[in-house]
Write an enzyme that holds these catalytic residues in place. Sequence first.
Site, PDB file in Angstrom:
ATOM      1  N   SER A 107       5.350  -3.793   4.092  1.00 42.72           N
ATOM      2  CA  SER A 107       4.331  -3.219   4.988  1.00 42.72           C
ATOM      3  C   SER A 107       3.564  -4.344   5.658  1.00 42.72           C
ATOM      4  O   SER A 107       3.375  -5.424   5.080  1.00 42.72           O
ATOM      5  CB  SER A 107       3.355  -2.367   4.178  1.00 42.72           C
ATOM      6  OG  SER A 107       2.295  -1.919   4.992  1.00 42.72           O
TER       7      SER A 107
ATOM      8  N   TYR B 211      -2.623  -1.085  -2.520  1.00 48.00           N
ATOM      9  CA  TYR B 211      -1.432  -0.918  -1.679  1.00 48.00           C
ATOM     10  C   TYR B 211      -1.039  -2.272  -1.062  1.00 48.00           C
ATOM     11  O   TYR B 211       0.125  -2.694  -1.149  1.00 48.00           O
ATOM     12  CB  TYR B 211      -1.717   0.116  -0.591  1.00 48.00           C
ATOM     13  CG  TYR B 211      -0.619   0.229   0.444  1.00 48.00           C
ATOM     14  CD1 TYR B 211       0.531   0.965   0.175  1.00 48.00           C
ATOM     15  CD2 TYR B 211      -0.723  -0.410   1.680  1.00 48.00           C
ATOM     16  CE1 TYR B 211       1.548   1.067   1.119  1.00 48.00           C
ATOM     17  CE2 TYR B 211       0.280  -0.317   2.627  1.00 48.00           C
ATOM     18  CZ  TYR B 211       1.409   0.419   2.343  1.00 48.00           C
ATOM     19  OH  TYR B 211       2.424   0.504   3.270  1.00 48.00           O
TER      20      TYR B 211
ATOM     21  N   LYS C 210       2.394  -4.442  -1.835  1.00 52.10           N
ATOM     22  CA  LYS C 210       3.384  -4.755  -0.795  1.00 52.10           C
ATOM     23  C   LYS C 210       3.531  -6.281  -0.651  1.00 52.10           C
ATOM     24  O   LYS C 210       4.635  -6.771  -0.386  1.00 52.10           O
ATOM     25  CB  LYS C 210       2.991  -4.103   0.527  1.00 52.10           C
ATOM     26  CG  LYS C 210       3.126  -2.583   0.516  1.00 52.10           C
ATOM     27  CD  LYS C 210       4.596  -2.128   0.376  1.00 52.10           C
ATOM     28  CE  LYS C 210       4.768  -0.640   0.600  1.00 52.10           C
ATOM     29  NZ  LYS C 210       6.144  -0.174   0.509  1.00 52.10           N
TER      30      LYS C 210
ATOM     31  N   TYR D 141       2.102   0.387  12.085  1.00 55.21           N
ATOM     32  CA  TYR D 141       1.717   1.808  12.122  1.00 55.21           C
ATOM     33  C   TYR D 141       2.895   2.631  12.635  1.00 55.21           C
ATOM     34  O   TYR D 141       3.323   2.466  13.768  1.00 55.21           O
ATOM     35  CB  TYR D 141       0.484   2.015  13.007  1.00 55.21           C
ATOM     36  CG  TYR D 141      -0.092   3.400  12.852  1.00 55.21           C
ATOM     37  CD1 TYR D 141      -1.121   3.638  11.946  1.00 55.21           C
ATOM     38  CD2 TYR D 141       0.428   4.476  13.559  1.00 55.21           C
ATOM     39  CE1 TYR D 141      -1.627   4.916  11.768  1.00 55.21           C
ATOM     40  CE2 TYR D 141      -0.067   5.759  13.381  1.00 55.21           C
ATOM     41  CZ  TYR D 141      -1.096   5.969  12.480  1.00 55.21           C
ATOM     42  OH  TYR D 141      -1.589   7.242  12.294  1.00 55.21           O
TER      43      TYR D 141
HETATM   44  P1  NDP Z   1       6.111   8.272   1.899  1.00 54.13           P
HETATM   45  O1  NDP Z   1       4.706   8.000   1.537  1.00 54.13           O
HETATM   46  O2  NDP Z   1       6.414   9.541   2.580  1.00 54.13           O
HETATM   47  O3  NDP Z   1       7.003   8.076   0.594  1.00 54.13           O
HETATM   48  C1  NDP Z   1       8.406   8.009   0.684  1.00 54.13           C
HETATM   49  C2  NDP Z   1       9.015   8.690  -0.490  1.00 54.13           C
HETATM   50  O4  NDP Z   1       8.747   7.942  -1.673  1.00 54.13           O
HETATM   51  C3  NDP Z   1       8.479  10.066  -0.767  1.00 54.13           C
HETATM   52  O5  NDP Z   1       9.186  11.014  -0.015  1.00 54.13           O
HETATM   53  C4  NDP Z   1       8.653  10.226  -2.277  1.00 54.13           C
HETATM   54  O6  NDP Z   1       9.735  11.100  -2.620  1.00 54.13           O
HETATM   55  C5  NDP Z   1       9.037   8.828  -2.743  1.00 54.13           C
HETATM   56  N1  NDP Z   1       8.311   8.424  -3.944  1.00 54.13           N
HETATM   57  C6  NDP Z   1       6.985   8.320  -4.139  1.00 54.13           C
HETATM   58  N2  NDP Z   1       6.733   7.954  -5.414  1.00 54.13           N
HETATM   59  C7  NDP Z   1       7.937   7.828  -6.024  1.00 54.13           C
HETATM   60  C8  NDP Z   1       8.350   7.466  -7.327  1.00 54.13           C
HETATM   61  N3  NDP Z   1       7.482   7.164  -8.308  1.00 54.13           N
HETATM   62  N4  NDP Z   1       9.672   7.450  -7.606  1.00 54.13           N
HETATM   63  C9  NDP Z   1      10.574   7.741  -6.632  1.00 54.13           C
HETATM   64  N5  NDP Z   1      10.252   8.100  -5.390  1.00 54.13           N
HETATM   65  C10 NDP Z   1       8.938   8.134  -5.091  1.00 54.13           C
HETATM   66  O7  NDP Z   1       6.659   7.056   2.761  1.00 54.13           O
HETATM   67  P2  NDP Z   1       6.854   6.875   4.335  1.00 54.13           P
HETATM   68  O8  NDP Z   1       8.038   7.638   4.795  1.00 54.13           O
HETATM   69  O9  NDP Z   1       5.558   7.019   5.025  1.00 54.13           O
HETATM   70  O10 NDP Z   1       7.208   5.312   4.306  1.00 54.13           O
HETATM   71  C11 NDP Z   1       8.420   4.831   3.738  1.00 54.13           C
HETATM   72  C12 NDP Z   1       8.201   3.398   3.284  1.00 54.13           C
HETATM   73  O11 NDP Z   1       7.643   2.637   4.358  1.00 54.13           O
HETATM   74  C13 NDP Z   1       7.225   3.291   2.114  1.00 54.13           C
HETATM   75  O12 NDP Z   1       7.633   2.258   1.251  1.00 54.13           O
HETATM   76  C14 NDP Z   1       5.919   2.924   2.820  1.00 54.13           C
HETATM   77  O13 NDP Z   1       5.036   2.211   1.974  1.00 54.13           O
HETATM   78  C15 NDP Z   1       6.425   2.049   3.953  1.00 54.13           C
HETATM   79  N6  NDP Z   1       5.504   2.011   5.083  1.00 54.13           N
HETATM   80  C16 NDP Z   1       5.196   3.163   5.758  1.00 54.13           C
HETATM   81  C17 NDP Z   1       4.338   3.114   6.843  1.00 54.13           C
HETATM   82  C18 NDP Z   1       3.977   4.348   7.606  1.00 54.13           C
HETATM   83  O14 NDP Z   1       3.270   4.212   8.620  1.00 54.13           O
HETATM   84  N7  NDP Z   1       4.429   5.525   7.207  1.00 54.13           N
HETATM   85  C19 NDP Z   1       3.726   1.837   7.290  1.00 54.13           C
HETATM   86  C20 NDP Z   1       4.131   0.703   6.483  1.00 54.13           C
HETATM   87  C21 NDP Z   1       4.990   0.804   5.435  1.00 54.13           C
HETATM   88  P3  NDP Z   1       9.522  12.694  -2.775  1.00 54.13           P
HETATM   89  O15 NDP Z   1       9.043  13.152  -1.425  1.00 54.13           O
HETATM   90  O16 NDP Z   1      10.885  13.179  -3.111  1.00 54.13           O
HETATM   91  O17 NDP Z   1       8.526  12.913  -3.854  1.00 54.13           O
END
Ligand code: NDP
Length: 245
Positions: free
Chosen positions: A144, A157, A161, A188
């Site tokens: 991130s 967070y 990261k 973002y």
């Molecule tokens: P989400 O917050 O939607 O999480 C992605 C998935 O992670 C969820 O669907 C969930 O699965 C799974 N998850 C959460 N906890 C666990 C766990 N303990 N074990 C296994 N799976 C888990 O992510 P985004 O789609 O927003 O982002 C994807 C990646 O990109 C992440 O690593 C995030 O930190 C990174 N990121 C995102 C940004 C953004 O703007 N969205 C910006 C910067 C980085 P389920 O739904 O099946 O529970």
Amino acid sequence: MTSEPLLGKSALVTGGARRIGREIALNLAAAGAEVTITYLKSRHEAEETIREIKDLGRLAIAVECDVRTEQSVRDAVVAAVNFHGHLDVVVNNAGVFQSVPLDQLTLEQWDDVFATNARGPFLLARQAISHLRKTHGRIINIGSLGGIHAWASHAHYCSSKAALHMLTQTMARAFAPEVAVNCVAPGYIDLGEAETRQEAEHFAAKTPLKRNGTARDVADAVLFFATATNFITGQVLAVDGGLGL
Ligand code: NDP
């Protein structure tokens, strides 16, 4: 380059049921890969994503996995290898994002975010490495911009990261010469959600390229690392429209 550079390869994408992980899984499949996605709570979304991957003509399965748990990670990797027969690409996408003022951050919140965002990718990589060495595979971590720039209300967070970015570099050295390890650090990303519309407009205005990122922008960067020369390793690539500059 062929339009299906990943034909005959298999990929494992954690948290691949929805949002960015779903786009990553579909993009890898469109490039030819068979795919295993993991889900934690989103079973129905996972089934829908698997259906879409199969519509692209690829083999795919969804496996329940909690990346905080060693046994669960072990089972997911075993399921993927048993299904595909080999493992070529691992994408550590699963993550959690929380906003908490630092002076109110609890021990449980700190530990849970680290267990998912930093320890999870370590467990996955440790479990997958023997398979990836055989195929000269790739690990791609989703970091991130928050791991590069300090965000005051996201200390756990951002720190988790940043740890993942360093883990990318240490794994790149430890797993060389067979396996390349890289990281995509999104800025973002606008997933079109109504409740974040105002925030999205604010970030688009602040971003030098005058727009927010899309899930596809992140997925294309993942595809780059999945298909690029393995002479690229240990890199953290910001996909942020210049927001971090
Ligand atoms: P989400 O917050 O939607 O999480 C992605 C998935 O992670 C969820 O669907 C969930 O699965 C799974 N998850 C959460 N906890 C666990 C766990 N303990 N074990 C296994 N799976 C888990 O992510 P985004 O789609 O927003 O982002 C994807 C990646 O990109 C992440 O690593 C995030 O930190 C990174 N990121 C995102 C940004 C953004 O703007 N969205 C910006 C910067 C980085 P389920 O739904 O099946 O529970």
